[in-house]
Design a protein around this motif. Sequence first.
Motif, PDB file in Angstrom:
ATOM      1  N   HIS A   1       0.821  -1.211   0.000  1.00 18.77           N
ATOM      2  CA  HIS A   1       0.000   0.000   0.000  1.00 18.77           C
ATOM      3  C   HIS A   1       0.854   1.260   0.000  1.00 18.77           C
ATOM      4  CE1 HIS A   1      -4.179  -1.494   0.433  1.00 18.77           C
ATOM      5  NE2 HIS A   1      -3.514  -2.603   0.718  1.00 18.77           N
ATOM      6  N   GLU A   2       1.872   1.290   0.838  1.00 15.38           N
ATOM      7  CA  GLU A   2       2.739   2.477   0.884  1.00 15.38           C
ATOM      8  C   GLU A   2       3.400   2.730  -0.460  1.00 15.38           C
ATOM      9  OE1 GLU A   2       5.549   2.762   4.101  1.00 15.38           O
ATOM     10  OE2 GLU A   2       4.105   1.838   5.473  1.00 15.38           O
ATOM     11  N   GLU A   3       3.949   1.674  -1.055  1.00 13.79           N
ATOM     12  CA  GLU A   3       4.626   1.823  -2.339  1.00 13.79           C
ATOM     13  C   GLU A   3       3.679   2.325  -3.416  1.00 13.79           C
ATOM     14  OE1 GLU A   3       6.973  -1.459  -3.811  1.00 13.79           O
ATOM     15  OE2 GLU A   3       7.490  -2.009  -1.748  1.00 13.79           O
ATOM     16  N   LEU A   4       2.522   1.690  -3.540  1.00 15.33           N
ATOM     17  CA  LEU A   4       1.595   2.084  -4.601  1.00 15.33           C
ATOM     18  C   LEU A   4       0.987   3.460  -4.350  1.00 15.33           C
ATOM     19  CD1 LEU A   4       0.104  -1.344  -5.516  1.00 15.33           C
ATOM     20  CD2 LEU A   4       1.411   0.156  -6.978  1.00 15.33           C
ATOM     21  N   ASP A   5       0.729   3.775  -3.089  1.00 19.66           N
ATOM     22  CA  ASP A   5       0.261   5.134  -2.786  1.00 19.66           C
ATOM     23  C   ASP A   5       1.304   6.160  -3.196  1.00 19.66           C
ATOM     24  OD1 ASP A   5      -2.217   4.418  -1.765  1.00 19.66           O
ATOM     25  OD2 ASP A   5      -1.520   4.377   0.320  1.00 19.66           O
ATOM     26  N   TYR A   6       2.553   5.890  -2.854  1.00 15.88           N
ATOM     27  CA  TYR A   6       3.648   6.801  -3.189  1.00 15.88           C
ATOM     28  C   TYR A   6       3.751   7.002  -4.700  1.00 15.88           C
ATOM     29  CZ  TYR A   6       8.353   8.527  -3.977  1.00 15.88           C
ATOM     30  OH  TYR A   6       9.434   9.259  -4.408  1.00 15.88           O
ATOM     31  N   PHE A   7       3.798   5.906  -5.446  1.00 18.38           N
ATOM     32  CA  PHE A   7       3.941   6.020  -6.895  1.00 18.38           C
ATOM     33  C   PHE A   7       2.688   6.599  -7.547  1.00 18.38           C
ATOM     34  CE2 PHE A   7       7.495   3.064  -6.204  1.00 18.38           C
ATOM     35  CZ  PHE A   7       8.482   3.783  -6.858  1.00 18.38           C
ATOM     36  N   GLY A   8       1.534   6.300  -6.999  1.00 21.37           N
ATOM     37  CA  GLY A   8       0.310   6.906  -7.518  1.00 21.37           C
ATOM     38  C   GLY A   8       0.361   8.415  -7.398  1.00 21.37           C
ATOM     39  N   LYS A   9       0.795   8.928  -6.250  1.00 20.67           N
ATOM     40  CA  LYS A   9       0.918  10.379  -6.049  1.00 20.67           C
ATOM     41  C   LYS A   9       2.013  10.960  -6.932  1.00 20.67           C
ATOM     42  CE  LYS A   9      -0.866  10.249  -1.388  1.00 20.67           C
ATOM     43  NZ  LYS A   9      -0.557  10.170   0.020  1.00 20.67           N
ATOM     44  N   LEU A  10       3.150  10.281  -6.977  1.00 21.51           N
ATOM     45  CA  LEU A  10       4.288  10.750  -7.766  1.00 21.51           C
ATOM     46  C   LEU A  10       3.928  10.903  -9.238  1.00 21.51           C
ATOM     47  CD1 LEU A  10       7.420  11.324  -7.708  1.00 21.51           C
ATOM     48  CD2 LEU A  10       7.682   8.936  -8.364  1.00 21.51           C
ATOM     49  N   LEU A  11       3.137   9.979  -9.753  1.00 18.43           N
ATOM     50  CA  LEU A  11       2.790   9.972 -11.171  1.00 18.43           C
ATOM     51  C   LEU A  11       1.444  10.625 -11.476  1.00 18.43           C
ATOM     52  CD1 LEU A  11       3.968   6.328 -11.904  1.00 18.43           C
ATOM     53  CD2 LEU A  11       5.176   8.446 -12.482  1.00 18.43           C
ATOM     54  N   GLY A  12       0.801  11.159 -10.438  1.00 20.04           N
ATOM     55  CA  GLY A  12      -0.514  11.762 -10.646  1.00 20.04           C
ATOM     56  C   GLY A  12      -1.577  10.742 -11.008  1.00 20.04           C
ATOM     57  N   LYS A  13      -1.441   9.533 -10.486  1.00 24.65           N
ATOM     58  CA  LYS A  13      -2.360   8.438 -10.796  1.00 24.65           C
ATOM     59  C   LYS A  13      -2.938   7.858  -9.501  1.00 24.65           C
ATOM     60  CE  LYS A  13      -1.130   7.956 -15.273  1.00 24.65           C
ATOM     61  NZ  LYS A  13      -2.004   7.887 -16.398  1.00 24.65           N
ATOM     62  N   GLU A  14      -3.320   8.745  -8.595  1.00 24.24           N
ATOM     63  CA  GLU A  14      -3.813   8.305  -7.285  1.00 24.24           C
ATOM     64  C   GLU A  14      -5.021   7.376  -7.402  1.00 24.24           C
ATOM     65  OE1 GLU A  14      -2.065  12.458  -6.395  1.00 24.24           O
ATOM     66  OE2 GLU A  14      -3.231  11.559  -7.999  1.00 24.24           O
ATOM     67  N   GLN A  15      -5.969   7.721  -8.253  1.00 24.67           N
ATOM     68  CA  GLN A  15      -7.175   6.908  -8.368  1.00 24.67           C
ATOM     69  C   GLN A  15      -6.868   5.533  -8.946  1.00 24.67           C
ATOM     70  OE1 GLN A  15     -10.230   7.756  -7.006  1.00 24.67           O
ATOM     71  NE2 GLN A  15     -10.473   5.559  -7.329  1.00 24.67           N
ATOM     72  N   GLU A  16      -5.991   5.482  -9.949  1.00 29.69           N
ATOM     73  CA  GLU A  16      -5.606   4.193 -10.523  1.00 29.69           C
ATOM     74  C   GLU A  16      -4.917   3.326  -9.474  1.00 29.69           C
ATOM     75  OE1 GLU A  16      -5.252   7.115 -12.002  1.00 29.69           O
ATOM     76  OE2 GLU A  16      -5.504   6.943 -14.170  1.00 29.69           O
ATOM     77  N   ALA A  17      -4.058   3.946  -8.667  1.00 32.56           N
ATOM     78  CA  ALA A  17      -3.376   3.207  -7.604  1.00 32.56           C
ATOM     79  C   ALA A  17      -4.380   2.669  -6.589  1.00 32.56           C
ATOM     80  CB  ALA A  17      -2.337   4.091  -6.922  1.00 32.56           C
ATOM     81  N   GLN A  18      -5.340   3.482  -6.202  1.00 32.44           N
ATOM     82  CA  GLN A  18      -6.356   3.041  -5.242  1.00 32.44           C
ATOM     83  C   GLN A  18      -7.216   1.919  -5.823  1.00 32.44           C
ATOM     84  OE1 GLN A  18      -6.528   3.856  -1.970  1.00 32.44           O
ATOM     85  NE2 GLN A  18      -4.591   4.843  -2.519  1.00 32.44           N
ATOM     86  N   ASN A  19      -7.564   2.023  -7.085  1.00 30.05           N
ATOM     87  CA  ASN A  19      -8.344   0.965  -7.735  1.00 30.05           C
ATOM     88  C   ASN A  19      -7.560  -0.344  -7.784  1.00 30.05           C
ATOM     89  OD1 ASN A  19     -10.361   2.847  -8.157  1.00 30.05           O
ATOM     90  ND2 ASN A  19      -9.908   3.133 -10.329  1.00 30.05           N
ATOM     91  N   TRP A  20      -6.272  -0.235  -8.129  1.00 29.63           N
ATOM     92  CA  TRP A  20      -5.437  -1.430  -8.195  1.00 29.63           C
ATOM     93  C   TRP A  20      -5.320  -2.063  -6.812  1.00 29.63           C
ATOM     94  CZ3 TRP A  20      -1.264  -4.109  -6.514  1.00 29.63           C
ATOM     95  CH2 TRP A  20      -0.822  -5.147  -7.322  1.00 29.63           C
ATOM     96  N   LEU A  21      -5.107  -1.249  -5.793  1.00 27.10           N
ATOM     97  CA  LEU A  21      -4.984  -1.771  -4.430  1.00 27.10           C
ATOM     98  C   LEU A  21      -6.282  -2.416  -3.942  1.00 27.10           C
ATOM     99  CD1 LEU A  21      -2.799   0.978  -2.758  1.00 27.10           C
ATOM    100  CD2 LEU A  21      -2.211  -1.452  -3.021  1.00 27.10           C
TER     101      LEU A  21
END
Length: 167
Positions: free
Chosen positions: A2-22
Motif C-alpha cells: 500500500h505504501e509503495e503504490l500510494d507513493y507512486f500513484g501520487k508521484l505519477l498523478g495516478k492516485e485513483q488508478e493506484a487506489q483501484n489497483w490496491l
Amino acid sequence: MHEELDYFGKLLGKEQEAQNWLADYDQRIAKAKETALKAVPAGSTFSVLEWIGKEVSAVGASYGKGGQPIYEGFGFKPPAAVAQEMIDPGWASLSNEVLPKYAGDYIILTTDRTIEDLKADPIWKSLDAVKNDRVFTWTSDRSWYWDPIAILAQTEELAAWLDGIKK
C-alpha cells in the motif's frame, strides 16, 4: 504494498488508478487467503526453502521465494524450532543433516530439481512433506520477486496449489 503504490500513484498523478489497483489486490489476496486457510489443517507448519546447486537455505517473509504470501499473506508459521531465525535474520543456510529441523508439514521450494529428485534423495525423502506430496516446487525466475504484481501472482498460485492437495 500500500505504501509503495500510494507513493507512486501520487508521484505519477495516478492516485485513483493506484487506489483501484490496491482495492482489487486486497480483494484477490483475501480470496486467496480464505482458500488457503480452508485447505490447510490448523497448526500446520510451512517451510520456504531454496535448493540451488548444493546450497539449501530457509527463508522468512522478507526474501521472496514465497515467504511473503506464506508467512504474511496467509499467516502460516514455520516449525517452532526455527521460528526466531525466520524473523531475525530472516534466513538460514542449511546442511542436509539439519534439514529435518527446518522442514514443515508443507514445503515451498525454489529449485530446478523435480519431485522425483527429492524422493530419490535419502534426506529429502525422509521428510513428511515429501512423503505426503505436500511440496510445491518452482524455479527462481518465478519465486525471487516480491513486487506487488509478483506477490499477487504467487499468492494466488500457492492458494490454488493448497486447494488442490487438500484432503
